[in-house]
Design a protein around this motif. Structure first.
Motif, PDB file in Angstrom:
ATOM      1  N   GLY A   1     -21.642  10.011  35.195  1.00 62.33           N
ATOM      2  CA  GLY A   1     -22.335  10.264  33.947  1.00 62.33           C
ATOM      3  C   GLY A   1     -23.587   9.424  33.784  1.00 62.33           C
ATOM      4  N   SER A   2     -24.187   9.559  32.627  1.00 67.28           N
ATOM      5  CA  SER A   2     -25.447   8.873  32.332  1.00 67.28           C
ATOM      6  C   SER A   2     -25.197   7.448  31.845  1.00 67.28           C
ATOM      7  CB  SER A   2     -26.213   9.658  31.261  1.00 67.28           C
ATOM      8  OG  SER A   2     -27.246   8.895  30.718  1.00 67.28           O
ATOM      9  N   PRO A   3     -25.762   6.421  32.543  1.00 68.97           N
ATOM     10  CA  PRO A   3     -25.617   5.033  32.071  1.00 68.97           C
ATOM     11  C   PRO A   3     -26.171   4.845  30.668  1.00 68.97           C
ATOM     12  CG  PRO A   3     -26.386   5.086  34.343  1.00 68.97           C
ATOM     13  CD  PRO A   3     -26.447   6.491  33.844  1.00 68.97           C
ATOM     14  N   ALA A   4     -27.229   5.576  30.340  1.00 65.22           N
ATOM     15  CA  ALA A   4     -27.825   5.471  28.999  1.00 65.22           C
ATOM     16  C   ALA A   4     -26.862   5.973  27.935  1.00 65.22           C
ATOM     17  CB  ALA A   4     -29.134   6.251  28.955  1.00 65.22           C
ATOM     18  N   HIS A   5     -26.138   7.029  28.249  1.00 68.59           N
ATOM     19  CA  HIS A   5     -25.177   7.575  27.291  1.00 68.59           C
ATOM     20  C   HIS A   5     -23.997   6.636  27.113  1.00 68.59           C
ATOM     21  CE1 HIS A   5     -26.626  12.034  27.796  1.00 68.59           C
ATOM     22  NE2 HIS A   5     -27.573  11.214  27.395  1.00 68.59           N
ATOM     23  N   ILE A   6     -23.567   6.014  28.213  1.00 71.56           N
ATOM     24  CA  ILE A   6     -22.464   5.052  28.133  1.00 71.56           C
ATOM     25  C   ILE A   6     -22.873   3.867  27.263  1.00 71.56           C
ATOM     26  CG2 ILE A   6     -21.016   3.464  29.453  1.00 71.56           C
ATOM     27  CD1 ILE A   6     -21.279   5.453  31.819  1.00 71.56           C
ATOM     28  N   LYS A   7     -24.087   3.383  27.471  1.00 73.81           N
ATOM     29  CA  LYS A   7     -24.592   2.261  26.689  1.00 73.81           C
ATOM     30  C   LYS A   7     -24.676   2.615  25.208  1.00 73.81           C
ATOM     31  CE  LYS A   7     -28.537  -0.889  26.270  1.00 73.81           C
ATOM     32  NZ  LYS A   7     -29.907  -1.222  26.758  1.00 73.81           N
ATOM     33  N   ARG A   8     -25.167   3.828  24.915  1.00 73.93           N
ATOM     34  CA  ARG A   8     -25.279   4.254  23.520  1.00 73.93           C
ATOM     35  C   ARG A   8     -23.907   4.329  22.849  1.00 73.93           C
ATOM     36  NH1 ARG A   8     -26.182  10.321  22.184  1.00 73.93           N
ATOM     37  NH2 ARG A   8     -27.610  10.189  23.957  1.00 73.93           N
ATOM     38  N   LEU A   9     -22.934   4.839  23.598  1.00 67.14           N
ATOM     39  CA  LEU A   9     -21.581   4.937  23.048  1.00 67.14           C
ATOM     40  C   LEU A   9     -21.035   3.562  22.705  1.00 67.14           C
ATOM     41  CD1 LEU A   9     -18.909   6.422  22.412  1.00 67.14           C
ATOM     42  CD2 LEU A   9     -18.331   6.172  24.842  1.00 67.14           C
ATOM     43  N   LEU A  10     -21.162   2.619  23.621  1.00 66.55           N
ATOM     44  CA  LEU A  10     -20.597   1.287  23.402  1.00 66.55           C
ATOM     45  C   LEU A  10     -21.319   0.528  22.294  1.00 66.55           C
ATOM     46  CD1 LEU A  10     -19.930   0.234  27.109  1.00 66.55           C
ATOM     47  CD2 LEU A  10     -18.321   1.169  25.441  1.00 66.55           C
ATOM     48  N   GLU A  11     -22.588   0.839  22.090  1.00 71.75           N
ATOM     49  CA  GLU A  11     -23.356   0.129  21.061  1.00 71.75           C
ATOM     50  C   GLU A  11     -23.225   0.765  19.677  1.00 71.75           C
ATOM     51  OE1 GLU A  11     -27.351   0.070  22.518  1.00 71.75           O
ATOM     52  OE2 GLU A  11     -26.994  -1.647  23.871  1.00 71.75           O
ATOM     53  N   THR A  12     -23.101   2.095  19.645  1.00 68.36           N
ATOM     54  CA  THR A  12     -23.133   2.798  18.349  1.00 68.36           C
ATOM     55  C   THR A  12     -21.877   3.612  18.058  1.00 68.36           C
ATOM     56  OG1 THR A  12     -24.120   4.827  19.239  1.00 68.36           O
ATOM     57  CG2 THR A  12     -25.628   3.020  18.644  1.00 68.36           C
ATOM     58  N   LYS A  13     -21.034   3.860  19.078  1.00 69.23           N
ATOM     59  CA  LYS A  13     -19.872   4.741  18.961  1.00 69.23           C
ATOM     60  C   LYS A  13     -20.279   6.177  18.618  1.00 69.23           C
ATOM     61  CE  LYS A  13     -16.506   1.175  17.654  1.00 69.23           C
ATOM     62  NZ  LYS A  13     -15.465   0.764  16.692  1.00 69.23           N
ATOM     63  N   GLN A  14     -21.512   6.513  18.936  1.00 67.61           N
ATOM     64  CA  GLN A  14     -22.027   7.856  18.703  1.00 67.61           C
ATOM     65  C   GLN A  14     -22.567   8.419  20.012  1.00 67.61           C
ATOM     66  OE1 GLN A  14     -21.928   9.362  15.510  1.00 67.61           O
ATOM     67  NE2 GLN A  14     -20.718   7.524  15.054  1.00 67.61           N
TER      68      GLN A  14
END
Length: 266
Positions: free
Chosen positions: A3-16
């Motif tokens: 998957g996308s590292p950017a999407h993983i980071k966004r999830l962990l930071e915002t839960k969105q």
């Protein structure tokens, strides 16, 4: 493909991360309470031990994902593609799995108490020792699933397809099975006390040694015909009932015999 590292980071930071690409992501043990993962791609993701209580996973792709021991209490998985998902020991109390695809899922010892599984596709899934007390399984497709020793007390299985399902030793007391398809199901030693089987299809079902105290709807055309104990030498357990639909032994085709045609194992 990962998957996308950017999407993983966004999830962990915002839960969105609705619709995010999180395939093969390692999210084991993370706190994702209330996260928005609707429509997300989570196939083959590692979420074992993660806390996803009250998370929105509606329409997500969770096929082949690992959620062993995950907390999904009150989570929304409606319409999710979760075929072959691993939910061993997962907590799904009150979760919404309406219309979810759970074919061949591992739900061994999962807690699905009061979960909504109406219309869900659970064909061939392993639900040994699962807790489905009070669950809504109206119209669910459970063909060939294994529910050995599962607890389904008070569950609603109206119009569900349980054909060729293994329910050996399952507790189905006070369950609504009206209109359900139980053809060729294995209910050896199952507890059907107080169950409603009005209009259920039980052709070819194995109900050897099943408990039927207070069950209704089994004998729509006449009084209950209680079977006698078979001879001790016959090796046939006392079933406690007889019915023209129940499978009979190949050697004794009468109300005093009931073979264990598909013994099965929980």
């Amino acid at each position: 493909m990962a998957g996308s590292p950017a999407h993983i980071k966004r999830l962990l930071e915002t839960k969105q991360c609705p619709g995010g690409d999180l395939r093969d992501a390692n999210l084991s043990g993370f706190n994702l309470i209330g996260a928005d993962l609707s429509g997300a791609k989570l196939s083959c993701a590692k979420l074992n031990g993660a806390n996803l209580s009250s998370a929105n996973l509606s329409g997500a792709d969770l096929s082949f994902a690992n959620l062993v021991g995950a907390n999904l209490v009150s989570a929304d998985l409606s319409g999710a593609d979760a075929k072959a998902i691993n939910l061993l020991d997962a907590k799904l109390n009150g979760a919404n799995l309406r219309g979810a695809k759970l074919g061949f899922a591992n739900l061994v010892s999962a807690n699905l108490e009061k979960a909504n599984l109406s219309g869900a596709g659970i064909e061939g899934a392993n639900l040994i020792d699962a807790n489905l007390e009070g669950a809504n399984l109206c119209g669910a497709h459970l063909q060939g699933a294994n529910l050995g020793n599962a607890v389904l007390v008070g569950a609603n299985l109206w119009n569900a397809d349980l054909s060729e399902t293994r329910l050996v030793g399952a507790d189905l007391s006070d369950t609504n099975l009206s209109g359900a398809n139980l053809s060729s199901a294995n209910l050896l030693n199952a507890n059907l006390s107080g169950a409603n089987l009005t209009g259920a299809n039980i052709s070819g079902a194995n109900l050897g040694a099943a408990k039927l105290d207070g069950a209704i709807g089994l004998y729509p055309d006449g009084p209950v015909a209680v079977a006698q104990n078979p001879p001790a030498s016959s090796g046939v357990p006392h079933s406690g009932f007889s019915h023209p639909y129940f499978q009979l032994g190949s050697q004794q085709k009468n109300a005093n015999s009931a073979s264990i045609s598909r013994p099965g194992f929980p």
